[in-house]
Scaffold this motif. Structure first.
Motif, PDB file in Angstrom:
ATOM      1  N   ARG A 199      29.788  72.187  28.841  1.00 31.44           N
ATOM      2  CA  ARG A 199      29.378  71.674  27.608  1.00 31.44           C
ATOM      3  C   ARG A 199      29.525  70.175  27.609  1.00 31.44           C
ATOM      4  O   ARG A 199      28.567  69.895  26.828  1.00 31.44           O
ATOM      5  CB  ARG A 199      30.725  72.304  26.573  1.00 31.44           C
ATOM      6  N   GLY A 200      30.347  69.459  28.029  1.00 31.21           N
ATOM      7  CA  GLY A 200      30.070  68.193  28.426  1.00 31.21           C
ATOM      8  C   GLY A 200      28.843  67.632  28.910  1.00 31.21           C
ATOM      9  O   GLY A 200      28.257  66.904  28.470  1.00 31.21           O
ATOM     10  N   ALA A 201      28.709  68.218  30.208  1.00 34.98           N
ATOM     11  CA  ALA A 201      27.501  67.622  31.103  1.00 34.98           C
ATOM     12  C   ALA A 201      26.314  68.300  30.155  1.00 34.98           C
ATOM     13  O   ALA A 201      25.362  67.356  30.300  1.00 34.98           O
ATOM     14  CB  ALA A 201      27.417  68.585  32.350  1.00 34.98           C
ATOM     15  N   GLU A 202      26.228  69.195  29.374  1.00 38.34           N
ATOM     16  CA  GLU A 202      24.759  69.534  28.723  1.00 38.34           C
ATOM     17  C   GLU A 202      24.862  68.552  27.545  1.00 38.34           C
ATOM     18  O   GLU A 202      23.628  68.171  27.142  1.00 38.34           O
ATOM     19  CB  GLU A 202      24.942  70.914  28.274  1.00 38.34           C
ATOM     20  N   MET A 203      26.073  68.283  26.707  1.00 36.33           N
ATOM     21  CA  MET A 203      25.755  67.638  25.663  1.00 36.33           C
ATOM     22  C   MET A 203      25.611  65.982  25.801  1.00 36.33           C
ATOM     23  O   MET A 203      25.404  65.176  24.874  1.00 36.33           O
ATOM     24  CB  MET A 203      27.028  67.544  24.735  1.00 36.33           C
ATOM     25  N   VAL A 204      25.286  65.606  27.043  1.00 33.27           N
ATOM     26  CA  VAL A 204      25.110  64.238  27.385  1.00 33.27           C
ATOM     27  C   VAL A 204      23.373  63.998  27.258  1.00 33.27           C
ATOM     28  O   VAL A 204      23.032  62.867  27.371  1.00 33.27           O
ATOM     29  CB  VAL A 204      25.536  63.753  28.774  1.00 33.27           C
ATOM     30  N   LEU A 205      22.760  65.191  27.178  1.00 33.81           N
ATOM     31  CA  LEU A 205      21.275  65.248  27.322  1.00 33.81           C
ATOM     32  C   LEU A 205      20.729  64.325  26.000  1.00 33.81           C
ATOM     33  O   LEU A 205      19.784  63.353  26.009  1.00 33.81           O
ATOM     34  CB  LEU A 205      20.958  66.454  27.127  1.00 33.81           C
ATOM     35  N   PRO A 206      21.322  64.453  24.692  1.00 33.98           N
ATOM     36  CA  PRO A 206      21.001  63.562  23.732  1.00 33.98           C
ATOM     37  C   PRO A 206      20.958  61.904  24.165  1.00 33.98           C
ATOM     38  O   PRO A 206      19.905  61.148  23.667  1.00 33.98           O
ATOM     39  CB  PRO A 206      21.725  63.877  22.328  1.00 33.98           C
ATOM     40  N   LEU A 207      22.016  61.550  24.521  1.00 34.15           N
ATOM     41  CA  LEU A 207      22.189  60.135  25.024  1.00 34.15           C
ATOM     42  C   LEU A 207      21.011  59.912  26.090  1.00 34.15           C
ATOM     43  O   LEU A 207      20.626  58.921  26.139  1.00 34.15           O
ATOM     44  CB  LEU A 207      23.355  60.001  25.594  1.00 34.15           C
ATOM     45  N   TRP A 208      20.829  60.598  27.084  1.00 35.11           N
ATOM     46  CA  TRP A 208      19.866  60.880  28.121  1.00 35.11           C
ATOM     47  C   TRP A 208      18.352  60.466  27.669  1.00 35.11           C
ATOM     48  O   TRP A 208      17.691  59.667  27.771  1.00 35.11           O
ATOM     49  CB  TRP A 208      19.948  61.908  29.156  1.00 35.11           C
ATOM     50  N   LEU A 209      18.074  61.369  26.472  1.00 34.62           N
ATOM     51  CA  LEU A 209      16.835  61.034  25.904  1.00 34.62           C
ATOM     52  C   LEU A 209      16.683  59.821  25.359  1.00 34.62           C
ATOM     53  O   LEU A 209      15.640  59.097  25.217  1.00 34.62           O
ATOM     54  CB  LEU A 209      16.682  62.180  24.893  1.00 34.62           C
ATOM     55  N   ARG A 210      17.823  59.264  24.576  1.00 36.63           N
ATOM     56  CA  ARG A 210      17.493  58.015  23.948  1.00 36.63           C
ATOM     57  C   ARG A 210      17.597  56.751  24.705  1.00 36.63           C
ATOM     58  O   ARG A 210      16.881  55.945  24.709  1.00 36.63           O
ATOM     59  CB  ARG A 210      18.855  57.928  23.015  1.00 36.63           C
ATOM     60  N   LEU A 211      18.433  57.010  25.996  1.00 39.27           N
ATOM     61  CA  LEU A 211      18.029  55.794  26.868  1.00 39.27           C
ATOM     62  C   LEU A 211      16.904  56.038  27.673  1.00 39.27           C
ATOM     63  O   LEU A 211      16.370  55.131  28.134  1.00 39.27           O
ATOM     64  CB  LEU A 211      19.221  56.377  27.991  1.00 39.27           C
ATOM     65  N   PHE A 212      16.205  56.958  27.819  1.00 38.21           N
ATOM     66  CA  PHE A 212      14.962  57.184  28.390  1.00 38.21           C
ATOM     67  C   PHE A 212      13.823  56.485  27.304  1.00 38.21           C
ATOM     68  O   PHE A 212      13.134  55.575  27.800  1.00 38.21           O
ATOM     69  CB  PHE A 212      14.428  58.817  28.431  1.00 38.21           C
ATOM     70  N   GLY A 213      14.121  56.582  25.896  1.00 40.41           N
ATOM     71  CA  GLY A 213      13.217  55.843  25.187  1.00 40.41           C
ATOM     72  C   GLY A 213      13.544  54.248  25.341  1.00 40.41           C
ATOM     73  O   GLY A 213      12.695  53.621  25.060  1.00 40.41           O
ATOM     74  N   ALA A 214      14.925  54.069  25.186  1.00 42.54           N
ATOM     75  CA  ALA A 214      15.343  52.510  25.315  1.00 42.54           C
ATOM     76  C   ALA A 214      14.754  51.898  26.547  1.00 42.54           C
ATOM     77  O   ALA A 214      14.242  50.498  26.412  1.00 42.54           O
ATOM     78  CB  ALA A 214      16.662  52.327  24.756  1.00 42.54           C
TER      79      ALA A 214
END
Lengths: 228, 228
Positions: A199-214
């Motif tokens: 659950r923890g490892a999967e829920m980091v994806l939204p941050l990954w996606l924003r970092l990809f953008g930033a």
């Protein structure tokens, strides 16, 4: 080792090619091998058409999910998260029984537009769903927190000074997966605990996606900075 | 700068003391100052009773949410996530209007047992809820991804070689918050984008909680490893 990589997108291809380079006997699993092999349109993620990619990787066999999973020692789930349970169902519980399943997928849901949302979250994870659907398979969630290039070549960024997580109920399976990760160059493999920690490892994806953008690049990774 | 820190738990106390050490004039806001000031039982997170803590920090004034928010230039929301909207409502939209609000809270929901789940997720975040409830306030989500000790003293770990995120709609507000973060010692402040990117920063908490379990210490942080 005989490794079946299920999924022929960028992640599946990249992992298959890397394991092959390391000397493993790799087979790619797909729903309909004839259809996949004939694909001449670009991959949805912008990669080359499968046919073109495969022309340069002819030593990697392409087969059905079932045949690939039947004839291997370790299975990698690199199908897209929304299709993973169906793909693994096609592979077949009996063929997956007893085997280590490296689950690198993310349960991203694109149905509500971009950026995708995660489903499930919080009290459930795709890793757990897979473990529950295939109780005799030894599921290890890993690698889902970085892009495919870094999965197989972590040294290309900061000499691999960043982290990767493993979650799973079977200690021996996590050991085998950790060995594979280290053979790819991963230096900091963090065992988060049982499969619920996916659950923890999967829920980091939204941050990954924003970092990809930033940051404007997918070529970054998380390092867990700590003492010792 | 005159800073109001709303919330008297570990995070609020730690931030208030740190800003005070940096020379800011700090007031702590709470629902009922007399009740908070008289507290002789340990803090729910294991910290000393408020009364004991305050005896060593008498220069930090304690006041109501409204009085604290009224008499400051910048507000920090360090209340617990489930109570944040009510606390800010008590502070009052008019008193918060035009001000920078540093939101360091996490929308953790303990009602389903441990570990807590996040609520909201995916298409919403607490940062956005606060921004929507107080449209004239300049909300910046930050610092919620690490423990209180590292928030105010990042150099105590790896000479501050780790990352902190800011999310917000107002560029000037993010600049002010970034300056404050740098004054605390933060070296890598990553601007994720508008306030919707708080979804990413908040959804990392489940991984933080599993890492806390796996590492046995809250004294770790995320570093975003990248080129350049």
């Amino acid at each position: 080792m005989k490794i079946a990589v299920l999924g022929t997108g960028t992640v599946g291809r990249t992992l298959a090619a890397a394991f092959s380079r390391l000397g493993h006997e790799v087979v790619l699993g797909t729903r309909d091998p004839a259809e996949t092999a004939g694909r001449t349109s670009p991959d949805p993620m912008g990669g080359p058409p499968f046919k073109e990619w495969h022309a340069g990787h002819g030593h990697i066999r392409l087969d059905t999910f079932a045949a690939a999973a039947g004839d291997c020692e370790l299975v990698v789930n690199a199908t897209n998260g929304a299709a993973s349970l169906a793909a693994l169902g096609a592979a077949g519980a009996a063929r997956l029984a007893g085997k280590v399943l490296m689950d690198v997928s993310n349960p991203l849901d694109f149905s509500q537009g971009m950026p995708p949302v995660l489903n499930p979250v919080n009290t459930e994870s795709l890793g757990e769903r897979i473990q529950r659907a295939f109780p005799e398979t030894r599921v290890v969630k890993t690698l889902n927190t970085m892009n495919a290039g870094l999965m197989v070549d972590p040294r290309r960024l900061a000499d691999a000074d960043h982290s990767v997580f493993v979650s799973g109920d079977d200690a021996e399976a996590k050991k085998i997966v950790t060995g594979l990760l280290e053979s790819l160059g991963h230096r900091d493999v963090i065992d988060l605990g049982d499969i619920t920690t996916a659950r923890g490892a999967e829920m980091v994806l939204p941050l990954w996606l924003r970092l990809f953008g930033a940051l404007g690049t997918p070529d970054f990774n998380f390092k867990i900075v700590r003492r010792g």
